[in-house]
Design an enzyme around this catalytic site. Structure first.
Site, PDB file in Angstrom:
ATOM      1  N   ASP A  31     -10.793   1.688  -3.370  1.00  0.00           N
ATOM      2  CA  ASP A  31     -11.386   1.442  -2.125  1.00  0.00           C
ATOM      3  C   ASP A  31     -12.793   1.224  -2.132  1.00  0.00           C
ATOM      4  OD1 ASP A  31      -8.977   1.318  -1.003  1.00  0.00           O
ATOM      5  OD2 ASP A  31      -9.189   3.222   0.397  1.00  0.00           O
TER       6      ASP A  31
ATOM      7  N   ASP B  28       0.948  -1.135  -0.100  1.00  0.00           N
ATOM      8  CA  ASP B  28       0.020  -0.064  -0.206  1.00  0.00           C
ATOM      9  C   ASP B  28       0.879   1.370  -0.051  1.00  0.00           C
ATOM     10  OD1 ASP B  28      -2.485   1.266  -0.115  1.00  0.00           O
ATOM     11  OD2 ASP B  28      -3.207   0.386   1.840  1.00  0.00           O
TER      12      ASP B  28
HETATM   13  C1  GLA Z   1      -5.806   1.951   2.200  1.00  0.00           C
HETATM   14  C2  GLA Z   1      -6.346   0.695   1.247  1.00  0.00           C
HETATM   15  C3  GLA Z   1      -7.403  -0.207   1.860  1.00  0.00           C
HETATM   16  C4  GLA Z   1      -6.974  -0.633   3.122  1.00  0.00           C
HETATM   17  C5  GLA Z   1      -6.308   0.712   4.013  1.00  0.00           C
HETATM   18  C6  GLA Z   1      -5.924  -0.105   5.434  1.00  0.00           C
HETATM   19  O1  GLA Z   1      -6.976   2.691   2.466  1.00  0.00           O
HETATM   20  O2  GLA Z   1      -6.833   1.218   0.210  1.00  0.00           O
HETATM   21  O3  GLA Z   1      -7.540  -1.065   0.832  1.00  0.00           O
HETATM   22  O4  GLA Z   1      -5.878  -1.498   3.090  1.00  0.00           O
HETATM   23  O5  GLA Z   1      -5.490   1.289   3.578  1.00  0.00           O
HETATM   24  O6  GLA Z   1      -5.458   0.991   5.982  1.00  0.00           O
END
Ligand code: GLA
Length: 706
Positions: free
Chosen positions: A508, A448
């Protein structure tokens, strides 16, 4: 190097690119479907030459792949350099070309400065043209690089529109179709990554271009940092597409002998509409970009813990979640965030990549063993490029982040960015990740990147190069581990990072209504095999929408399917419905992931319809997102089939509760009925699509005898 010839051509299987070299520059005069090899290029270039008009240079400058300032190129220059703080005026003619099969190399040189620019055009897998531009300081003084375009492409005269992609967090890749107009339409990113609006992807087309007809061209800048894209039209009516990495002033200084390689740009061209461009990019990505590992193919169904548990983790809860996942047919359990030293919310601990002793007193293995005993493999979330100010790493090394002395260290999501250009920082990150992967049976990393980079501290380019080096080193040490690229969803998706990652997190936003739209943008360039696509909870935590499981699950099948919700919070009917769709996905993923993707063109703009077709087998998703204006929708017609072949067409159960009572021909569709490809293309089929949240899965299978 050969001496200059008057013309050059580059021919792919389905296109020709013709360059006029007579004015000491490489001027593309034709880029489109293949021309006969015997075509007289002198005649072609002559008839395509523009007329003269008032108020122009007496010797109009050619529309070159490398326009430079001061030569009458009345468009933005491809290259801007400086020396001792002063802009340099260039004279950068084409001095040599060399050609091998499928590859054309154009050498430009400013003799006075000792500066050379080489543009290499290569036919890449899938029938794309890959442009690689590099500049070398062959002089005796250092030269500062302000900008070097990866691609300057004078556009064909049919170019009247562009489709660009705008976006925000949880709303990536929203297509915007704009009419080109005099002046420039530009987009750029400033956060050290391409961003949620994919300004690194673009399509150019003509007024009436559609899925199956019309001239079109698609281009991409393969770079995971900042970019600038511009389409500029002048008073002659000429449009030029420029794509470049956006550099910080003073960032790139070339000592004598140094070379700077601009990121690659990729271009596909079509006279048969958008589908050909999509197919070319998909073939390229699958055949030449994403790494496939033993664990990554076929793409396993994920359960991701984020929208199920977030930070509310304990070993018992995680094991119970894993049990419920396995019961649904899930194949990989991904532990997302919250697992490492003291991370109870998003304010702490990034950088401390050891299992939290409170949650995992015996480390990660008890959970991993539990997951693996349930028949799944295990994946783990990391965000290696970041550090929380409240972390052991930051306390030990406060100078390891990107910062400017005497400037406040501004956070986003309570975090700072590590300076990967420092070897000790990248070395430390490699050691942490290498240890995790060496010590545990981890099949997959969700990598990430949850903030913009500011200040860039003059390192926007070097930081990206260092990221690639870190990923390369890790992949070399653990080639069997599948990596996903995520940046709060789709904030960093490009073909350079995808050379190192076998999947991207598209958004997301798991609300299927939003996802249909977001995925449509990604699927213009990227295949479903690598697009993470999950069933989220209802109500959706981002949009608040409540959506039936049938609709959520059908939409999630068209990608790399996963579940990001706690099955324990679902009704028994919903669990059953989800399990049925997971089983269907497994049955059809060879088609979904290897097939050609066609976008059907229903008359109702509320209907999203996709068909994946592979070796005579096809599966289509027909999804209605709003209330239709009339009870009966226009028929759904299918491209991509062989006209004379016979296909068995059926509706795959389970059916949507809301609509199944409206199906007048239920038995026909349940048993399947046989139609020709021609009938399916021209007449189509009728489906009830009156209300939102109505989705159908149509199977289309060529008969053994046709
Ligand atoms: C980001 C990612 C999500 C999740 C969160 C966790 O927003 O895009 O999918 O992994 O972090 O903190």
């Amino acid at each position: 190097m050969s001496s200059l010839t008057p013309f050059a051509r580059l021919d792919g299987d389905e296109f020709s690119l013709v360059l006029d070299l007579r004015a000491d520059a490489a001027e593309p005069v034709y880029f489109g479907p293949s021309l006969p090899m015997a075509e007289d290029l002198a005649s072609l270039c002559d008839v395509l030459r523009r007329g003269l008009h008032a108020s122009q240079p007496d010797r109009p400058a050619p529309r070159s792949l490398l326009p430079w300032a001061g030569h009458g190129h009345l468009c933005a220059p491809s290259i801007v350099v400086q020396q001792n703080g002063r802009p340099l005026t260039l004279r950068m003619p084409l001095v040599a070309i060399s050609q091998r099969e499928g590859d054309l190399c154009l050498q430009h040189r400013d003799d006075a400065l000792g500066l050379s620019v080489q543009i290499e055009l290569r036919i890449a897998h899938g029938g794309l043209v890959e442009f690689s531009t590099q500049m070398q300081n062959q002089g005796t003084q250092p030269i500062g690089l302000i900008s070097l375009a990866s691609l300057t492409l004078p556009l064909p005269s049919w170019a009247t529109h562009m489709v660009r992609y705008a976006g925000r967090w949880s709303g990536e890749m929203q297509q915007q179709r704009l009419a080109l107009h005099q002046g420039a339409i530009t987009s750029a990113s400033y956060g050290g990554r391409p961003g949620f609006g994919g300004g690194n992807w673009v399509r150019i087309e003509t007024a009436g271009t559609g899925e199956l007809h019309g001239d079109a061209l698609a281009a991409h800048l393969a770079w995971s940092g900042d970019h600038v894209l511009s389409v500029e039209c002048n008073a002659d009516g000429d449009a030029t597409l420029t794509m470049a990495a956006r550099l910080e002033p003073g960032e790139i200084m070339l000592a004598p002998g140094d070379t700077f390689c601009a990121p690659r740009a990729l271009v596909a061209v079509s006279a048969q509409g958008i589908a050909s461009l999509r197919h070319a990019f998909h073939a390229h990505v699958l055949g030449a970009v994403v790494p496939d590992t033993a664990a990554s193919t076929p793409r396993k169904v994920h359960l991701n813990s984020w929208e199920a548990l977030a930070f509310d983790q304990s070993l018992d809860k995680l094991c119970a979640l894993a049990d419920r996942a396995a019961a649904l047919g899930i194949e990989r359990f991904v532990l997302d965030d919250g697992w490492f030293a003291g991370r109870r919310d998003d304010t702490t601990s990034l950088g401390d990549w050891v299992a939290d002793p409170g949650i995992f007193p015996e480390g990660l293995d008890p959970l991993i063993d539990h997951v693996r005993r349930s028949g799944m493999d295990f994946g783990l979330w990391v965000e290696p490029e970041m550090v929380s100010p409240d972390s052991a790493l930051y306390r030990a090394h406060p100078d390891w982040c990107l910062y400017l002395p005497d400037h406040p260290r501004l956070t986003q999501r309570n975090q700072l960015v590590l300076d990967l250009t420092r070897p000790e920082v990248s070395g430390h990150l490699f050691a942490c990740l290498d240890r995790l992967l060496a010590d545990h049976a981890i099949a997959y990393l969700k990598w990430d990147h949850n903030r913009d980079l500011f200040p860039l501290a003059g390192k926007s380019h070097a930081q990206v190069v260092a990221l690639y080096a870190l990923l390369d080193r890790l992949r070399a040490a653990h080639p069997e581990v599948e990596i996903e690229t995520c940046a709060s969803g789709g904030g960093r998706v490009d073909l350079e990072i995808l050379e190192r990652c076998s999947r991207f997190w598209a958004s997301d936003n798991n609300d299927p209504f939003e996802r249909l739209q977001i995925n449509a943008g990604w699927f213009d360039f990227l295949p479903m095999r690598i697009a993470g696509n999950h069933v989220g909870p209802s109500p959706n935590p981002i949009t608040g929408r409540q959506v039936a499981m049938d609709f959520r699950a059908k939409v999630a099948m068209f990608g790399h399917m996963g579940v990001e919700a706690d099955p324990g919070g679902m009704s028994a009917e919903d669990r059953q419905c989800l399990a049925a769709h997971i089983a269907l996905y497994k049955q059809w993923r060879d088609v979904l992931h290897a097939g050609r993707l066609w976008r059907l063109s229903p008359a109702d703009a509320g209907v999203h319809a996709l068909l994946a077709m592979h070796e005579g087998r096809g599966i289509a998703l027909i999804a209605q997102t709003r209330q239709a204006a009339t009870y009966d929708e226009p028929h759904i017609r299918f491209p991509g089939l062989e006209d004379d072949a016979l296909y068995r067409v059926a509706l795959l159960p389970p059916y949507c509760e809301k609509a199944k009572g409206q199906l007048s021909q239920a038995r026909t569709y349940a048993e399947g009925t046989v139609l020709s490809g021609r009938a399916l293309r021209l007449a189509g089929i009728s489906l009830p699509l009156q209300y939102p949240e109505t989705a159908w899965l149509v199977s289309i299978e060529r008969g053994a005898d046709s």
